[in-house]
Design an enzyme around this catalytic site. Structure first.
Site, PDB file in Angstrom:
ATOM      1  N   THR A 182       1.025  -0.842  -0.001  1.00 59.26           N
ATOM      2  CA  THR A 182       0.323  -0.258  -0.119  1.00 59.26           C
ATOM      3  C   THR A 182       0.596   1.422   0.027  1.00 59.26           C
ATOM      4  O   THR A 182       1.595   0.962   0.698  1.00 59.26           O
ATOM      5  CB  THR A 182      -0.918  -0.060   0.899  1.00 59.26           C
ATOM      6  N   ARG A 207     -14.599  -6.286   0.320  1.00 60.54           N
ATOM      7  CA  ARG A 207     -14.093  -5.648   1.249  1.00 60.54           C
ATOM      8  C   ARG A 207     -13.420  -4.193   0.776  1.00 60.54           C
ATOM      9  O   ARG A 207     -12.582  -4.188  -0.369  1.00 60.54           O
ATOM     10  CB  ARG A 207     -13.274  -6.553   0.823  1.00 60.54           C
ATOM     11  N   VAL A 208     -13.759  -3.412   1.848  1.00 61.96           N
ATOM     12  CA  VAL A 208     -12.871  -1.918   1.553  1.00 61.96           C
ATOM     13  C   VAL A 208     -12.091  -2.167   3.128  1.00 61.96           C
ATOM     14  O   VAL A 208     -12.495  -2.301   3.878  1.00 61.96           O
ATOM     15  CB  VAL A 208     -14.079  -0.770   1.895  1.00 61.96           C
ATOM     16  N   GLY A 209     -10.714  -1.888   2.462  1.00 59.76           N
ATOM     17  CA  GLY A 209      -9.679  -1.520   3.938  1.00 59.76           C
ATOM     18  C   GLY A 209      -9.724  -0.034   4.626  1.00 59.76           C
ATOM     19  O   GLY A 209     -10.998   0.324   4.115  1.00 59.76           O
ATOM     20  N   ASP A 210      -8.655   0.055   4.793  1.00 58.15           N
ATOM     21  CA  ASP A 210      -8.746   1.291   5.988  1.00 58.15           C
ATOM     22  C   ASP A 210      -7.895   2.577   5.479  1.00 58.15           C
ATOM     23  O   ASP A 210      -8.848   3.586   5.562  1.00 58.15           O
ATOM     24  CB  ASP A 210      -7.901   1.296   7.299  1.00 58.15           C
ATOM     25  N   THR A 245      -0.677   1.595   7.335  1.00 57.36           N
ATOM     26  CA  THR A 245      -0.731   0.299   6.006  1.00 57.36           C
ATOM     27  C   THR A 245      -0.682  -0.565   7.387  1.00 57.36           C
ATOM     28  O   THR A 245       0.319  -0.986   7.850  1.00 57.36           O
ATOM     29  CB  THR A 245       0.952   0.355   5.078  1.00 57.36           C
ATOM     30  N   GLY A 246      -1.451  -1.573   6.665  1.00 54.42           N
ATOM     31  CA  GLY A 246      -0.973  -2.839   7.496  1.00 54.42           C
ATOM     32  C   GLY A 246      -2.425  -3.893   7.542  1.00 54.42           C
ATOM     33  O   GLY A 246      -2.964  -3.452   6.669  1.00 54.42           O
ATOM     34  N   GLY A 294      -5.816  -3.739   7.688  1.00 55.06           N
ATOM     35  CA  GLY A 294      -7.001  -3.254   7.366  1.00 55.06           C
ATOM     36  C   GLY A 294      -7.847  -2.676   8.601  1.00 55.06           C
ATOM     37  O   GLY A 294      -8.010  -2.130   8.987  1.00 55.06           O
TER      38      GLY A 294
HETATM   39  N1  ASP Z   1      -3.958  -1.304   4.819  1.00 53.76           N
HETATM   40  C1  ASP Z   1      -4.397  -2.226   3.792  1.00 53.76           C
HETATM   41  C2  ASP Z   1      -6.074  -2.912   3.680  1.00 53.76           C
HETATM   42  O1  ASP Z   1      -5.617  -2.964   4.680  1.00 53.76           O
HETATM   43  C3  ASP Z   1      -3.591  -2.845   3.070  1.00 53.76           C
HETATM   44  C4  ASP Z   1      -2.141  -2.536   3.492  1.00 53.76           C
HETATM   45  O2  ASP Z   1      -1.808  -1.808   3.994  1.00 53.76           O
HETATM   46  O3  ASP Z   1      -1.780  -3.537   2.610  1.00 53.76           O
HETATM   47  O4  ASP Z   1      -6.749  -2.581   2.205  1.00 53.76           O
END
Ligand code: ASP
Length: 340
Positions: A206, A234-237, A256-257, A259
Site C-alpha cells: 500500500t 471488501r473495503v480496507g482502512d 498501512t497494515g 486494515g
Molecule cells: N491497509 C491495507 C488494507 O487493509 C493493506 C496494506 O496496508 O497493505 O487494505
C-alpha cells in the site's frame, strides 16, 4: 438545536481564525510509504532492492518539487502517491494485489488538514491513478466517498481521469501471491465459512504520503489494492477517513497494515487526536497507537505521520516498511527494514 446565523458565523470565524493562527514556519517536510509487511531481507534480490529505493526516491522527488516551489501539501502528496501508483513494485495502481475473483479493486483517500476537506474512492476497477479520482471527489463533488459503480460513473464525467482495462494492474508477482493464498485457503477449507480465526494476511505495498507545505498546511494521501484474495467487495482502512488516512491543522497520517484493525481503532485519527488533546509528541502518539493499540488488538502494520513542526514518525511492527522522508533541514533517506 438550530444556531442563529450570527452565532454560526461567529463560530465559523473563530474556527478559521484558530486554523489560520497556526504559524507558518516556512518549513517543508515529506514522508512516504510503500507498505508494511514481512519481507525477509534475503528474499529481495539486490536488483529488486535498488528498484524499490529508486521508486521511493522518484516519489520523494515528485512531492518535493511541489513543496520547494512553494506549492501545497495537497499537490505534493498527490504527486508522490501517483509515482508510487505507477511503480509496479507497490500494491496500488499498477501492481495492485488480486482479489478472490482474480481482478483488482482499488481504494484511495486524500485529506487536507486545515480545511478538513477529504475525498475517497473504494472498489474502483478502471482508474489508473485512484488518488486522482479521490481528489476529484473532494474537489468536484459534494461527497467524501464514492464506491464501486458510482465512483466509476463519476469518473466518466471527468475526462481528465485516466482509465485502463482492469488487467493493466496485473503483475506476475501478485498473481503468484493470489495463487499461494488460494492454495493455502483451499487446504484449510476456509473459502466460504469464516470460522472465527484469522491468518495474518498477505499485505504489502500500500502506498501513502504526508506533507507539510511552506504555508504551514498538512495533507495526507493513501492508495491501495487492499489485501490479496479479498472477497465480497471488501473495503480496507485506506479510503476510510480517520482509519487509514487523516490530516488536520497540526498532524497528518497515512497507515498501512491489516486494515480491519486500523478501521476498528481509528488509527490515523487516534494518532492525531493524541497530539491535539493530550499534547503527546508525534513520535509518542504514533508509537503508542501502532505498536501497542493495534498489536494488542491482534493486528499489525505501520504508519507514517508528520506534524506542523515538520517532525516525522514512521513506526511499524511488521518486520519491514518501505518508506522515505525529507526533513525540514533537507536531509532525506529511504529504507525498507529496521536499522537502515
Ligand atoms: N491497509 C491495507 C488494507 O487493509 C493493506 C496494506 O496496508 O497493505 O487494505
Amino acid at each position: 438545536m438550530r444556531l442563529s446565523l450570527p452565532l454560526a458565523a461567529l463560530l465559523a470565524m473563530s474556527f478559521n481564525l484558530s486554523a489560520a493562527e497556526a504559524p507558518a514556519t516556512g518549513k517543508t517536510a515529506l514522508v512516504i510509504h510503500g507498505g508494511a509487511g514481512f519481507v525477509p531481507r534475503q528474499s529481495i534480490t539486490p536488483g529488486e532492492r535498488k528498484a524499490y529505493h529508486e521508486a521511493l526516491n522518484r516519489a520523494l522527488d515528485a512531492g518535493n518539487a511541489v513543496l520547494s516551489r512553494g506549492g501545497t501539501a495537497l499537490d505534493a502528496v498527490t504527486a508522490a502517491v501517483e509515482v508510487l501508483e505507477d511503480a509496479p513494485q507497490f500494491n496500488a495502481g499498477k501492481g495492485a494485489v488480486f482479489n478472490a475473483k482474480g481482478g483488482h479493486e482499488l481504494d484511495a483517500a486524500i485529506m487536507e488538514g486545515h480545511t478538513r476537506r477529504a475525498g475517497a474512492i473504494a472498489g474502483v476497477t478502471t482508474i489508473r491513478n485512484p488518488i486522482r479520482l479521490a481528489r476529484t471527489v473532494m474537489e468536484k463533488s459534494p461527497h467524501v466517498m464514492l464506491a464501486g459503480e458510482g465512483a466509476e460513473a463519476f469518473a466518466d464525467e471527468h475526462p481528465d481521469i485516466q482509465r485502463v482495462p482492469n488487467h493493466y494492474f496485473d503483475t506476475d508477482k501478485r498473481r503468484e501471491q493470489l495463487e499461494r493464498a488460494q492454495a493455502k485457503e483451499a487446504a484449510q477449507g476456509k473459502r466460504h465459512a469464516f470460522d472465527g480465526t484469522l491468518d495474518p494476511p498477505t499485505y504489502l505495498g500500500t502506498v501513502g504520503a504526508v506533507a507539510l507545505d511552506s504555508h504551514g498546511h498538512i495533507a495526507a494521501a493513501t492508495s491501495t489494492g487492499g489485501m490479496t484474495n479479498k472477497k465480497w467487495g471488501r473495503v480496507g482502512d485506506a479510503p476510510i477517513i480517520g482509519a487509514g488516512t487523516w490530516a488536520d491543522d497540526r498532524c497528518g497520517v497515512s497507515g498501512t497494515g491489516w486494515g480491519e484493525f486500523y478501521i476498528r481503532n481509528a488509527v490515523a485519527h487516534d494518532i492525531c487526536a493524541r497530539v491535539a488533546y493530550r499534547g503527546d509528541s508525534l513520535e509518542v502518539a504514533a508509537n503508542e497507537v501502532v505498536n501497542r493499540i493495534v498489536t494488542a488488538a491482534g493486528g499489525d502494520g505501520g504508519a507514517i505521520a508528520l506534524d506542523r513542526d515538520g517532525n516525522i514518525a514512521m513506526p511499524f511492527n511488521s518486520g519491514s516498511m518501505f518508506r522515505g522522508w525529507i526533513k525540514p533541514d533537507g536531509s532525506r533517506g529511504t529504507a525498507i527494514h529496521e536499522e537502515e
